[in-house]
Design a protein around this motif. Sequence first.
Motif, PDB file in Angstrom:
ATOM      1  N   VAL A 195       5.622  19.885 -74.613  1.00 10.98           N
ATOM      2  CA  VAL A 195       5.004  18.805 -74.076  1.00 10.98           C
ATOM      3  C   VAL A 195       4.404  18.912 -72.740  1.00 10.98           C
ATOM      4  O   VAL A 195       3.019  18.368 -72.616  1.00 10.98           O
ATOM      5  N   TRP A 196       4.437  19.783 -72.086  1.00  9.00           N
ATOM      6  CA  TRP A 196       3.842  20.058 -70.824  1.00  9.00           C
ATOM      7  C   TRP A 196       2.444  20.778 -71.174  1.00  9.00           C
ATOM      8  O   TRP A 196       1.520  20.690 -70.524  1.00  9.00           O
ATOM      9  N   SER A 197       2.629  21.858 -72.151  1.00  5.70           N
ATOM     10  CA  SER A 197       1.471  22.528 -72.546  1.00  5.70           C
ATOM     11  C   SER A 197       0.404  21.905 -73.396  1.00  5.70           C
ATOM     12  O   SER A 197      -0.794  21.688 -73.286  1.00  5.70           O
TER      13      SER A 197
ATOM     14  N   TRP B 229      10.145  20.622 -74.549  1.00  7.01           N
ATOM     15  CA  TRP B 229       9.330  20.513 -73.411  1.00  7.01           C
ATOM     16  C   TRP B 229       8.287  21.316 -72.836  1.00  7.01           C
ATOM     17  O   TRP B 229       7.389  21.028 -72.467  1.00  7.01           O
ATOM     18  N   SER B 230       8.431  22.604 -73.203  1.00  2.00           N
ATOM     19  CA  SER B 230       7.407  23.474 -73.090  1.00  2.00           C
ATOM     20  C   SER B 230       6.161  23.037 -73.932  1.00  2.00           C
ATOM     21  O   SER B 230       5.042  22.962 -73.289  1.00  2.00           O
TER      22      SER B 230
ATOM     23  N   HIS C 150       1.000  17.660 -74.990  1.00  4.00           N
ATOM     24  CA  HIS C 150       1.086  16.461 -75.148  1.00  4.00           C
ATOM     25  C   HIS C 150       0.559  15.898 -73.498  1.00  4.00           C
ATOM     26  O   HIS C 150      -0.318  15.016 -73.668  1.00  4.00           O
ATOM     27  N   ILE C 151       1.023  16.390 -72.548  1.00  2.49           N
ATOM     28  CA  ILE C 151       0.819  15.795 -71.206  1.00  2.49           C
ATOM     29  C   ILE C 151      -0.628  16.086 -70.729  1.00  2.49           C
ATOM     30  O   ILE C 151      -1.524  15.026 -70.524  1.00  2.49           O
TER      31      ILE C 151
END
Lengths: 643, 373
Positions: free
Chosen positions: A315-317, A312-313, A319-320
């Motif tokens: 993903v937030w840093s 998730w880290s 991919h999103i």
Amino acid sequence: MSVEAQLEAAAKDLLAATKAADAVRPDEPSLSLRPWMRKNLFSSISSVILTVVFAAISIFAYRGVLNFIFSEERRWDAIRVNLRALFTFAYPESQYIRIWVTLGIVLMLTGLSMGLMKSIGQGFSIKRISMWFLSSGSAIIGGLILREPSVLKHPDGTPVLDENLQVIRESFSAAMGDRVWWWLGGLVALGIGLGLWFGFGELRRRTTFIAAIPLTLGFIGMFISTVWWFKWGHYGTNTAGDIIIEPGRTVAATTKGPWTVMWFVLVFAYIAGRAVFTTKRAATARASLGLAWLLAPFMTFFVILRDPALDWSHVWSTHIPMALAFIIGGGLVLWALTNPNIGEIGRLIAIVLITLALFHWVAGFFGWYPMLQKARISFLLLGLAGASAHNFAGDARQRSRMVWGWVGLMVIVHYLATMINTASTLEVNGEFAGGFVVTLYIAAFTMTFSLPLGVMLALGRTSTMPLFRILSTTYIELVRGIPFITILFFFAVFVNFFLPEGMELAKLAAAGIGFSLFGAAYLAENVRGGLQAIQRGQYEASDALGLTTVQRTSFIVLPQALQVSIPPLVGGAIGTFKETSLLSIVGIIDFTRVANSSIPGQTEFVGVKREGLLFISLIYWIGAYSMSKYSQRLEKQLGVGER
Amino acid sequence: MNTKSKLTKLLALLFAFTLLATSCGSSSDGESTAAPAADNASEEDNDDVELTQGDDLLEQIIARGTLNCGVASVSIGFAVADSNGVFQGFDADWCRATAAAILGDANAVNIVPLTAAERFTAVQTGEVDLLHRNTTWTQSRDSDVGMDFGPTTYFDGQQLMARVGDGFTPNSGVADLDGAVICTNAGTTTEKNIAEAAILAGVEITLNTFEDFDIVTQNFIDGGCDVITTDGSGLVGRKAEQQPADQEWAIFPGQPISKEPLGPTYGQNQSRFADAVNWTVYAMLIADEYGVNQDNVDDFLGAEAELGRLLGGEGEVQTAMGLNADAFYQAISQMGSYSDLWKRHLAPLGLQLEGSANDLWTNGGLMYPPPAR
């Protein structure tokens, strides 16, 4: 009487006869049994001979099939024990909820689609339903008499042998007595059939209709309800891996519950679809359903079944923010480019975008600078969207449509790319999928990817631009000239030798790509047939309206061409579904391979192969037959072939 | 053109280049979207693998945490998917034992089914680290094909099977085959071996080949073939499972017509990995020399001398190999000794360990593990 009068009379007779025929055909009174047989089976000496010969052949074939299926040598327990291996292979039992959710989604979409379909015809007449019951009842009773008597067995299940080591069969009367439940079933079917036949009058049984889909759902429901009361037997393995065979029980609760839920999902989705069908939103609902069907294979396979282990880290840093950058930046660029007044500079921007995108790919090939593959894909998509943006230029509403389309595309591309690129938490034996799941996945993958690719190839081949035409023609003719199995071997076995350093394709993915590339070439030819069926006037009319080439192709030509090509396209889809069995040759454990190799290799079932092959044939047939039925329906609905 | 549209154009260009900058800055790994199920470690892990690539395979496996092991996709008793889709069998258990020795966990193995055509390619491309896949050790495979072979785990050999009712006995030989219809599966060396043996014995045979051995056996049962031939291990299994009540089958000749030493196979020039694989096999054989098996291995933990060293008492021998001191204790306690594997998978097929070539040298067999010291 003059010649003219004679002619006139003859013409009148003919007209009357035609009219009478037209009037009678739909409502032709059904003949009673003897005249019907005389008309259809025994009308002449030759037809008598043919009827007798082929009836004898059918009876012998039927007897052979029954004796094969019910022979004491058959090991049907091999299928029952291996049902899990056949359908989901090594998928962990603790994660089965994922399979049920996937099936639930597919059934929900099926139900909604069925509900939203226009009804064709009036359904099944009572006459037809009664004929089904009559024929299945007589088939059961005929089979009871034809089938050879069962073998006598010791209490432990081994057959009793005579002095010549031959099996001993029970007497005919004892066999009939043993089959009392079958007799009952056959007689009940016959009774229902006769009851329907005579309960309704001659006219009413032909004019009373029962809608096809509710009837089918009802039959499926009846079959599913048998898991609760019929003793199919409890087969499977316990946690220690030992095989459990308990024939006297109903199936396991883990089978009963989910299947019942699945039936309700299907029925409620159908009712919901039916409810929406009557509202004004039906067209929108149908379009979104089409999109859902397109996304379903990827969502279910890569997200639900595969369960990606997201970091998730990361993903937030990464991919999103990246997806947002493309969504916002690309959206603004497209908003600007769809401005009708942008003029020459819009074209310039589009060229810059495309050049940039291609440069990223070249740079990626030579490894000049690192960039995520999905960023390259997004740049390319932005370039293509930019280049076609002028076709969607117009007022604010039209422009925002293009921008929202872009936003949706980016969300889907980035979401799926991230999911596909994340390692699964469920991998077993190098792949996490096997059995029927692989068969379905490869079929869906091929259908989804070969359609756009095939359409592009067909457009390229009919294009007036020599470069596109030559490239497309070369590709199509090259692929069509190579046997499929050769292509499959190349993709499944050798493709990793030709990939750039550090890149590796999973065997299943490689096979899916091979299937899609091959399917696209054949599909392109089918679509080309459709393109050629478009009359010249359509092109001229679109030119007269001042449409651009892209607008003409996507709004005028393709919709008509694809409609005409539906029958061959569905034929191709059925072909793909069956061709997936070739995966078993290249070492992928698909449905066929489990039946053909895994089961006969198990120590308990050495050499037990025919049962498995018969079983998978049945499943393949159900799939192919329902697809072909659906295409017939689609043809009727679209009126193809009636023009 | 008005100022507004010019502004928009400028903005558009600006965004195009901001995009470029964002994506370059935020992406430092070159992983590919086109490889759904390929090795997709996170960025940091990828870098580690890059560094060690081309280096020692044993360290790569330990860093990765799983062993990729190729087995036959179907070989009765050796490797076959059970009704839960999990590969079971003699070879599959060798994979698990190797994983237990290297990684300490018999389940840290990725068992990959491979066809005969794919097996060497899979090793060369790195898809699997080793094969336990009924692969006969031959000169050309050892040299030209670029494989290396470990100690033989199963001494097999081609034999024939025929009906006693046709006058064949376990003492028959190739010379008795004159005029017989012999069946085997296509595309294997068994076909060549029987043809050569017949020429040497000076007998005329008719050779029929079928797609796979299930079909061969079915033809034999139905009388379409007089004699069928394949590796002895396969014939014994078929006889135990498929011999009908009204037939009696005999397997002959006592001395097989070909040598088929089957064992672990891996790529060339990976000595440390090869040592780990080979000594897993040796350790499980040495365990049998001392009568150690899966059930009683804990009783021997404090043993003296060779057995003590092997089970990790004085672990320097194992640690010098790059393994944990208790590597072979893990293999034996999780998967058992050589005879445990045999009992689990081959004995149910009717294959006898006692008195066969696969018995220990102390019992007259060919299994002769080097001393552990």
